[in-house]
Design a protein around this motif. Structure first.
Motif, short mmCIF file in Angstrom:
data_model
loop_
_atom_site.label_atom_id
_atom_site.label_comp_id
_atom_site.label_asym_id
_atom_site.label_seq_id
_atom_site.Cartn_x
_atom_site.Cartn_y
_atom_site.Cartn_z
N UNK A 539 0.93 -1.14 -0.07
CA UNK A 539 -0.03 -0.05 0.00
C UNK A 539 0.84 1.23 -0.02
N UNK A 540 1.81 1.25 -0.90
CA UNK A 540 2.84 2.54 -1.20
C UNK A 540 3.09 2.44 -2.67
N UNK A 697 -6.31 8.73 -3.47
CA UNK A 697 -7.17 8.19 -4.68
C UNK A 697 -6.93 6.77 -4.77
N UNK A 698 -6.02 6.20 -4.25
CA UNK A 698 -5.65 4.92 -4.26
C UNK A 698 -5.83 4.05 -3.08
#
Length: 728
Positions: A539-540, A697-698
């Motif tokens: 998550x990066x 937004x991700x």
């Protein structure tokens, strides 16, 4: 995913005998199937639809198998100062040899070098050859091959002629399990024994990996009875399956031992290990499978088959790690720990001192001197990658030195010229093809690097003709490759006929060209896949970018070192390299696909522990150091094991696999010890908190939970009633 895998691991531990029985049954069934259904493998590489391949098929139709069949070329050379034709003793020896060859098992014909109608001697009359043809459908069995080699050896011993043999008929089908490969496995076992502190646990790790490899290779052997597979396919699958099978088991067993040392009971510990380390195994295995299956983008059937077969073996290795390994761990209980640690594990949670060893000092130095570490790593890998700029590829394999095939090729080159063993065939079809071929012969002869153009040979009904062009240079030389291009350019405008350039050299050029075109597309595919996968896992955005850039450096260094050794000849003696020359055309794309998956293994396992520490509130740089201290020992052991396995396939191995195994061995060392243990921690330390940033937004992306955060929450919830004094 972590919760589901944890349940699978716990279930496998609970039903351990049933799991063992199922895998044993699968192994036995694979053995029976391989013994009864196996077919022949192929040593040929071709692409359907290519000009050279289509022309070969047309020649086979028009000339009744002139392009097909399995053959050998027996080369005879007279003693210095003598000739084959004028010396009666030499001529008689040649005649007797041809009669012997014609009577060998499986031989359909053996040409006579001294036949005036079709002579097979050079201008000096001191070197000749006999083409020994075998049944095209039946192939050459080991017994037939041995009979041919024995006949050649007897002729060389009983006469004063020098007799050697080369060709497809004497190429042995590669087998898995050579001496050097066994040495690699023994080294892997020693690394495991040192890592675990227990030879029994090391043997268990190796045994489960061998079960997976056995099932995978037996499955491929069964598949040969239903489809044509390359002889390289089982070796590639065995090499990859063994390496990842050992490593995946190592990841799970290491996490299980850590949980036991915290005081966790055996079954719960197995579930936690499979849920956490098993998640990393599934993620890493998935990347390898997708990368191998993605080889279909090259549009080359034999390459797609190799990728799918190897991917199937990886799937088996993952399933073994998630089911068979937990079952065996349940049987071992606390014996999975060294004797000195068992009392601490059964007596309650153990205290763990903060790591102060070499690796702890290493990561502290790297993250403290982050800029210097990063620059040194990038510059060093960049320098190693420089030879890639001069990389050349081919399908023409040079026989290993000090073999009868190498000596035969040397005799042919000395007697007939370097290009004699790689003639280029031109197929003419249309109106009066023989006349068209004769008309174009002077122009063909005038091309650069042409040594000889034979008279046109028409077919029976006069609708096709063959023109044989013998180059001056060797089949794998740049000059010969350019000659193929020049011929096609010259013949493209031939009036009234269709001219197709074919032969082994033309096929090699076509395959290399197709692979060169597919390589950028494939590289873009795997790099894009890496970015997407790592974004989901961590998550990066910046962590995946660092990982992918490191992977590109790994690829450059691996291929650069391979070019330097196999093409330039640097340190060739260190790897027992028989002969230098262009790399096998398959090497770059296969190395990219395989190393991609293996590099992601280390990236996921190492950085996931850093991410786990950061998610628990540890500051960024300290999280990098904490995760490194926890995961680096396992990554070091895994890398040494993979290196040992791959290196075991290098010396004296089958030529197709040697350069691939070498590139993988170098790539593993570079990726584990330079990219993942220097470049990645240095870069993440430089980025600080920004390394773990994900745009708003991700944030809708799914959470894969590779670190097992859901398991930790469930475990904490289970303990909560006990902490507040619940009477249960």
């Amino acid at each position: 995913m972590a919760v589901l895998l944890s349940r699978l691991g716990t279930s496998s531990a609970r039903h351990r005998f049933a799991v063992l029985a199922v895998w044993l049954l699968v192994l036995v069934a694979g053995g029976v199937g391989a013994a009864t259904l196996a077919g022949e493998t192929s040593t040929e590489f071709a692409i359907p639809g290519q000009e050279s391949t289509t022309a070969l098929e047309r020649i086979d139709e028009e000339f009744g198998g002139a392009a097909g069949g399995v053959s050998a070329r027996v080369v005879v050379a007279a003693p210095e100062g003598e000739q084959l034709t004028t010396d009666p003793e030499n001529a008689a020896a040649v005649t007797e040899l041809v009669a012997t060859l014609a009577g060998l098992p499986g031989v359909t014909a053996a040409t006579d070098p001294l036949d005036p109608a079709a002579p097979g001697v050079n201008a000096a009359q001191d070197t000749g050859y006999s083409t020994v043809s075998y049944d095209a459908e039946g192939g050459v069995s080991p017994e037939e091959r041995e009979a041919l080699l024995a006949a050649v050896e007897d002729a060389g011993r009983d006469t004063k002629l020098t007799v050697e043999v080369t060709g497809q008929a004497v190429e042995e089908v590669p087998a898995v399990g050579g001496p050097s490969e066994v040495v690699g496995v023994v080294v892997a076992l020693l690394v495991l024994a040192v890592t675990y502190g227990s030879l029994a646990v090391a043997g268990m790790n190796l045994l489960t990996a061998l079960v997976g490899v056995g099932i995978g290779v037996l499955g491929i052997t069964i598949a040969t009875g239903f489809t044509d597979l390359s002889s390289t396919t089982p070796i590639l699958a065995a090499m990859l399956g063994l390496a990842v099978g050992i490593d995946y088991t190592l990841f799970i067993v290491t996490r299980h031992r850590q949980e036991l040392l915290r005081g966790t009971d055996v079954r719960t510990s197995i579930g936690l290990a499979v849920g956490t380390a098993g998640s990393a195994v599934v993620t890493a295995g998935l990347t390898v499978v997708i990368a191998l299956a993605g080889l279909f983008v090259a549009g080359i059937p034999f390459l797609t088959q190799m990728g799918l077969a190897a991917a199937g073996t990886i799937v088996v290795a993952v399933l073994i790690a998630l089911t068979l390994v937990p079952a065996v761990l349940a049987l071992l209980g606390h014996r999975v720990l060294p004797r000195r640690q068992r009392a601490a594990a059964t007596g309650g949670p153990a205290r763990h001192a903060r790591g102060r060893g070499f690796l702890a000092g290493w990561v502290t130095t790297v993250t403290t001197r982050r800029v210097a570490s990063l620059l040194v790593a990038v510059v060093a890998l960049g320098l190693v990658a420089v030879p890639v700029a001069s990389m050349r590829t081919t399908l023409i394999q040079t026989p290993a030195e000090d073999t009868t095939a190498a000596r035969a090729e040397a005799l042919l080159a000395a007697g007939f010229g370097e290009g004699f063993s790689g003639p280029i065939t031109v197929l003419f079809e249309g109106a009066r093809p023989a006349e068209a071929a004769a008309r174009l012969t002077p122009e063909v002869s005038a091309l650069d690097d042409v040594a000889l153009v034979s008279p046109p040979v028409p077919d029976a009904d006069g609708t096709a003709a063959l023109l044989t062009v013998v180059p001056q240079s060797s089949p794998s030389s740049e000059a010969t490759e350019q000659l193929v291009a020049d011929l096609r350019a010259l013949l493209a405008g031939a009036d009234g006929v269709e001219a197709s350039v074919t032969g082994a050299t033309a096929v090699s050029v076509d395959v290399a060209h197709s692979l060169d075109q597919a390589l950028p597309v494939y590289l873009l595919l795997v790099v894009g896949l890496a970015l997407v996968l790592l974004v989901l896992v961590f998550r990066s955005l910046l962590v995946p970018l660092v990982g992918v850039l490191g992977f590109l450096l790994t690829i450059g260094a691996a291929l650069g070192a391979t070019v330097a050794v196999f093409q330039w000849g640097w340190l060739a003696g260190a790897v027992d390299l028989g002969a230098t020359g262009p790399l096998l055309s398959l090497t770059p794309i296969l190395v990219i696909g395989i190393l991609f998956g293996l590099a992601m293994d280390y990236q996921v396992f190492l950085v996931s522990r850093m991410h786990e520490a950061h998610s628990s509130g540890t500051p960024s740089t300290e999280a990098v150091r904490t995760g490194f201290r926890q995961a680096a020992p396992v990554v070091v052991a895994a890398a040494l094991i993979m290196f040992s396995v791959f290196a075991g396939f290098v010396p004296g191995a089958e030529p197709t696999i040697t350069s691939i195994a070498f590139a993988l061995a170098v790539g593993i060392l570079v990726d584990a010890f330079v990219v993942r243990m220097v470049l990645v921690p240095a870069a993440l330390a430089m980025l600080g908190e920004r390394a773990w940033w994900l745009p708003r937004w991700l944030r809708w992306l799914p959470v894969l939970d590779v670190e097992g955060a859901a398991l930790a929450r469930d475990r904490a919830a289970d303990r909560a009633p006990e902490l507040v004094g619940d009477p249960r």
